[in-house]
Motif scaffolding. Structure first.
Motif, PDB file in Angstrom:
ATOM      1  N   LEU A 166      -1.471  11.958   6.951  1.00  0.00           N
ATOM      2  CA  LEU A 166      -2.175  11.487   5.693  1.00  0.00           C
ATOM      3  C   LEU A 166      -1.375  10.739   4.596  1.00  0.00           C
ATOM      4  O   LEU A 166      -2.009   9.656   3.908  1.00  0.00           O
ATOM      5  N   SER A 167      -0.234  11.113   4.289  1.00  0.00           N
ATOM      6  CA  SER A 167       0.493  10.618   3.439  1.00  0.00           C
ATOM      7  C   SER A 167       0.818   9.146   3.731  1.00  0.00           C
ATOM      8  O   SER A 167       0.842   8.087   3.000  1.00  0.00           O
ATOM      9  N   SER A 168       1.249   9.127   4.881  1.00  0.00           N
ATOM     10  CA  SER A 168       1.407   7.789   5.760  1.00  0.00           C
ATOM     11  C   SER A 168       0.450   6.701   5.393  1.00  0.00           C
ATOM     12  O   SER A 168       0.574   5.676   4.993  1.00  0.00           O
ATOM     13  N   GLU A 169      -0.806   7.224   5.851  1.00  0.00           N
ATOM     14  CA  GLU A 169      -1.939   6.120   5.613  1.00  0.00           C
ATOM     15  C   GLU A 169      -2.064   5.833   4.236  1.00  0.00           C
ATOM     16  O   GLU A 169      -2.389   4.849   3.865  1.00  0.00           O
ATOM     17  N   ALA A 170      -1.959   6.864   3.223  1.00  0.00           N
ATOM     18  CA  ALA A 170      -2.247   6.726   1.903  1.00  0.00           C
ATOM     19  C   ALA A 170      -1.400   5.652   1.458  1.00  0.00           C
ATOM     20  O   ALA A 170      -1.801   5.009   0.520  1.00  0.00           O
ATOM     21  N   PHE A 171      -0.150   5.757   1.649  1.00  0.00           N
ATOM     22  CA  PHE A 171       0.927   4.712   1.230  1.00  0.00           C
ATOM     23  C   PHE A 171       0.723   3.412   1.799  1.00  0.00           C
ATOM     24  O   PHE A 171       1.411   2.561   1.254  1.00  0.00           O
ATOM     25  N   GLN A 172       0.127   3.501   2.981  1.00  0.00           N
ATOM     26  CA  GLN A 172      -0.141   2.091   3.589  1.00  0.00           C
ATOM     27  C   GLN A 172      -1.252   1.397   3.084  1.00  0.00           C
ATOM     28  O   GLN A 172      -1.621   0.075   3.464  1.00  0.00           O
ATOM     29  N   TYR A 232      -0.008  16.352   6.907  1.00  0.00           N
ATOM     30  CA  TYR A 232       0.237  16.037   5.449  1.00  0.00           C
ATOM     31  C   TYR A 232       0.976  14.599   5.389  1.00  0.00           C
ATOM     32  O   TYR A 232       0.663  13.800   4.743  1.00  0.00           O
TER      33      TYR A 232
END
Lengths: 137, 208
Positions: A13-19, A10
């Motif tokens: 994926l959050s890291s990717e989403a916010f980048q 999680y």
């Protein structure tokens, strides 16, 4: 494959989403208690300061190399060359480089010479010495 | 031209806009990479001297500028290379911290004359650090987190699908493909889920 650790998955994926470019990331900066604009401006200054620091260090090193080259050339003339070249060198120094304070060159040790060289335009000095050297050959 | 000069010129040619984008992404990257692991131990302010995000980002950039770390620009973009440096430094700090911890424990059990006995608060800090390490999350924590994800997604079909997929696969490309979402939609949903989970955790006073 089923994730071994859902929290890790999680977070990834959050890291990717916010980048992603589509995110302004304000939520994350709020969460961190940081003003995004101030923070990024500060970080940009960090890079600029670092660039200046690196450049200054590199210049210092270059200057040190030049200084050692000048010292070498000077010692070559003092130690082994023709008497006439040595006289010309002494004349050049007493006329153009008062930093040497008209001292007897042969009595100066390496550190004395470095100290005097530190106070003059080193590139110009090397050019002047090279001219003397060329005349002698 | 030698490699150091080439790298220096490449670094010099990065524009302010590019740097801002890099800092923005690295901040997010470090934040999530260290999530829950900065209060104590290897990545704490006390150990690093400054907060972990600033430390790891500035350290990585400095290493490239000072050429103590080679930017393999043929293989990686600047952002990718900086992430690699950060990842490596984080691992190295964890390794050093573990050695320190092991030495302390060994000194206690070996009856060494230079005995270093951890205080109760140190022991608690180590325990808390272990619990906060995502790799060491307990089964109960993971189950609790799954329940939170389900709870936070239940009134919105797309979020429900996302959570279902998150629990079944660790491949985000696969998730997007499965539901015919483009990456942008997947990321938008993930951010929405993140906000909900964060709010839920705040209200319920849960840390994970």
């Amino acid at each position: 494959m089923k994730p071994n650790n859902i929290i890790e998955h999680y977070n990834k994926l959050s890291s990717e989403a916010f980048q992603d470019e589509s995110s302004d990331n304000l939520d994350i900066y709020n969460e961190l208690g940081i003003d995004k604009e101030d923070y990024l401006a500060f970080k940009l200054k960090f890079v600029k300061r670092l660039k200046i620091k690196i450049k200054a260090k590199s210049n210092r090193l270059k200057n040190q190399e030049l200084l050692e080259l000048a010292l070498l050339k000077l010692k070559e003339i003092i130690d082994c060359r023709l008497g006439s070249t040595k006289e010309k060198l002494e004349a050049l120094i007493s006329k153009n480089y008062p930093q040497f304070q008209f001292r007897n060159l042969e009595k100066l040790d390496d550190d004395d010479i470095r100290e005097a060289l530190n106070e003059i335009d080193i590139i110009d000095f090397i050019e002047q010495i090279d001219k003397l050297d060329n005349v002698a050959h | 031209m030698d490699r150091i000069k080439v790298i220096s010129e490449k670094l010099d040619s990065i524009s302010d806009e590019e740097w801002l984008a890099i800092f923005n992404k690295l901040t997010i990257y470090v934040k999530f990479k260290l999530k829950g692991r900065t209060r104590y131990g290897a990545h704490s302010d006390a150990n690093l001297g400054i907060d972990a995000i600033n430390f790891y980002i500035e350290d990585a950039i400095q290493k490239l500028f000072e050429h103590t770390w080679d930017w393999k620009f043929e293989e990686y973009s600047l952002l990718e290379q900086l992430k690699r440096v950060i990842g490596s430094t984080i691992s190295e700090n964890v390794r050093k911290e573990n050695i320190k911890k092991n030495l302390k424990e060994r000194n206690v059990y070996a009856g060494n004359t230079l005995e270093i006995i951890p205080t109760d608060s140190e022991k608690l800090i180590w325990l808390a650090e272990e619990m906060n390490t995502s790799e060491d999350s307990t089964k109960e924590t993971l189950e609790q987190f799954e329940k939170i994800l389900v709870e936070c997604s239940k009134d919105e079909p797309d979020l429900e699908l996302l959570v279902m997929a998150l629990l079944e696969t660790d491949d985000s490309d696969e998730i997007a493909k499965q539901f015919k979402w483009d990456k942008s939609k997947l990321y938008t949903l993930q951010r929405k889920l993140y906000r909900r989970v964060r709010k839920y955790a705040e209200v319920q006073k849960i840390k994970f």
